[in-house]
Design a protein around this motif. Structure first.
Motif, PDB file in Angstrom:
ATOM      1  N   LYS A  84      64.374  52.538  29.335  1.00 60.29           N
ATOM      2  CA  LYS A  84      63.494  53.663  29.019  1.00 60.29           C
ATOM      3  C   LYS A  84      63.050  53.618  27.569  1.00 60.29           C
ATOM      4  O   LYS A  84      61.874  53.836  27.253  1.00 60.29           O
ATOM      5  CB  LYS A  84      64.213  54.983  29.310  1.00 60.29           C
ATOM      6  CG  LYS A  84      63.382  56.214  28.996  1.00 60.29           C
ATOM      7  CD  LYS A  84      64.142  57.494  29.323  1.00 60.29           C
ATOM      8  CE  LYS A  84      63.312  58.727  28.990  1.00 60.29           C
ATOM      9  NZ  LYS A  84      64.051  59.982  29.281  1.00 60.29           N
ATOM     10  N   HIS A  85      63.981  53.308  26.660  1.00 62.73           N
ATOM     11  CA  HIS A  85      63.622  53.287  25.243  1.00 62.73           C
ATOM     12  C   HIS A  85      62.555  52.230  24.967  1.00 62.73           C
ATOM     13  O   HIS A  85      61.532  52.526  24.337  1.00 62.73           O
ATOM     14  CB  HIS A  85      64.847  53.004  24.370  1.00 62.73           C
ATOM     15  CG  HIS A  85      64.490  52.861  22.926  1.00 62.73           C
ATOM     16  ND1 HIS A  85      64.337  53.949  22.094  1.00 62.73           N
ATOM     17  CD2 HIS A  85      64.208  51.756  22.174  1.00 62.73           C
ATOM     18  CE1 HIS A  85      63.981  53.523  20.891  1.00 62.73           C
ATOM     19  NE2 HIS A  85      63.909  52.203  20.916  1.00 62.73           N
ATOM     20  N   ASP A 143      60.561  50.649  27.050  1.00 65.35           N
ATOM     21  CA  ASP A 143      59.310  50.830  27.780  1.00 65.35           C
ATOM     22  C   ASP A 143      58.456  51.936  27.172  1.00 65.35           C
ATOM     23  O   ASP A 143      57.241  51.974  27.383  1.00 65.35           O
ATOM     24  CB  ASP A 143      59.593  51.144  29.255  1.00 65.35           C
ATOM     25  CG  ASP A 143      59.896  49.893  30.069  1.00 65.35           C
ATOM     26  OD1 ASP A 143      59.510  48.794  29.624  1.00 65.35           O
ATOM     27  OD2 ASP A 143      60.534  50.013  31.135  1.00 65.35           O
ATOM     28  N   THR A 144      59.076  52.839  26.426  1.00 64.21           N
ATOM     29  CA  THR A 144      58.320  53.925  25.782  1.00 64.21           C
ATOM     30  C   THR A 144      58.097  53.675  24.294  1.00 64.21           C
ATOM     31  O   THR A 144      57.412  54.446  23.636  1.00 64.21           O
ATOM     32  CB  THR A 144      59.043  55.270  25.966  1.00 64.21           C
ATOM     33  OG1 THR A 144      60.385  55.165  25.474  1.00 64.21           O
ATOM     34  CG2 THR A 144      59.076  55.676  27.427  1.00 64.21           C
ATOM     35  N   HIS A 145      58.713  52.610  23.755  1.00 63.82           N
ATOM     36  CA  HIS A 145      58.494  52.210  22.355  1.00 63.82           C
ATOM     37  C   HIS A 145      58.030  50.753  22.384  1.00 63.82           C
ATOM     38  O   HIS A 145      58.835  49.831  22.291  1.00 63.82           O
ATOM     39  CB  HIS A 145      59.768  52.343  21.526  1.00 63.82           C
ATOM     40  CG  HIS A 145      60.226  53.749  21.340  1.00 63.82           C
ATOM     41  ND1 HIS A 145      60.828  54.474  22.344  1.00 63.82           N
ATOM     42  CD2 HIS A 145      60.161  54.572  20.253  1.00 63.82           C
ATOM     43  CE1 HIS A 145      61.127  55.684  21.888  1.00 63.82           C
ATOM     44  NE2 HIS A 145      60.729  55.766  20.626  1.00 63.82           N
ATOM     45  N   THR A 146      56.730  50.569  22.549  1.00 61.79           N
ATOM     46  CA  THR A 146      56.199  49.218  22.733  1.00 61.79           C
ATOM     47  C   THR A 146      55.739  48.571  21.429  1.00 61.79           C
ATOM     48  O   THR A 146      55.240  47.437  21.453  1.00 61.79           O
ATOM     49  CB  THR A 146      55.023  49.244  23.723  1.00 61.79           C
ATOM     50  OG1 THR A 146      54.020  50.153  23.236  1.00 61.79           O
ATOM     51  CG2 THR A 146      55.504  49.701  25.110  1.00 61.79           C
TER      52      THR A 146
END
Length: 225
Positions: free
Chosen positions: A74-75, A77-80
């Motif tokens: 999750k981290h 995938d949301t901090h690209t």
């Protein structure tokens, strides 16, 4: 399954750089938990090698990833972004580093368990072990047997055993806890006093391809201090 973030940091080779870095990181850990934009790990320890036992100056950071593998995914995938936000701020105090993702064994305490039990590890022997591909689970399973065999009888023992992810089960990190350097030294100079440990060294040598140990101490603001 509990996931851990392990970083080896090389401070800038300038007077005071390592102290400034640790002071700022300690302020962040004690007030915010972690730096904005980072992977959100909860600090278990930041260690500094006892000189003469490893590379210096160096800092080893050890964090528990919230949410296990799901939290990890999750981290990222949301901090690209390619570089997380605090990176520029650290350039004045560190020149680079090397990260590992670790998978904890079932006998390795989580941060909450460490805090609840009041576990302390003022002196740590930190081992990085390279193995044949596929051997890490067997190695760590045998290490768990040693942890149980040692128990509390000698005042030291295995704090945790971790498989390094993304290595085809060919690398492990082992953390041994000691109350002081004197106890650690006895395990090197008087091995006959610790038959369980001696048997483990003989057994582990048949599996290890390489083995690097460094003696470290936690910072004053590390939970394991």
């Amino acid at each position: 399954m509990h996931i851990y973030l392990h970083e080896t940091i090389d401070p800038v080779r300038k007077p005071g750089a390592h102290t400034r870095y640790l002071d700022e990181l300690g302020e962040i850990v004690t007030t915010h938990g972690n730096a904005k934009g980072s992977a959100g790990g909860r600090c278990i320890a930041n260690w500094v090698p006892v000189f003469l036992t490893g590379q210096w100056p160096q800092i080893i950071g050890f964090w528990q990833m919230p949410g296990g593998w799901d939290g990890f995914a999750k981290h990222f995938d949301t901090h690209t972004e390619l570089f997380h936000e605090p990176l520029d701020r650290w350039y004045g105090e560190r020149s680079g580093g090397f990260d590992r993702v670790l998978v904890g064994t079932d006998y390795t305490p989580t941060l909450d368990e460490i805090l609840a039990s009041g576990t302390r590890a003022p002196v740590v022997l930190h081992e990085t072990v390279r193995l044949r591909p596929g051997d890490a689970p067997k190695y760590l399973r045998l290490l768990g047997d040693v942890k149980e065999a040692l128990g509390d009888r000698y005042g030291f023992g295995v704090l945790g055993g971790y498989e390094v992810a993304f290595r085809n089960q060919s690398e492990a990190v082992v953390v041994w806890s000691f109350p002081d350097v004197a106890t650690l030294v006895r395990t090197q100079s008087s091995t006959a006093e610790f038959p369980e440990l001696l048997a483990w060294r003989e057994q582990s040598a048949t599996l290890e391809l390489s083995h690097t140990g460094v003696v470290v101490r936690p910072t004053s603001w590390s939970p394991l201090r």
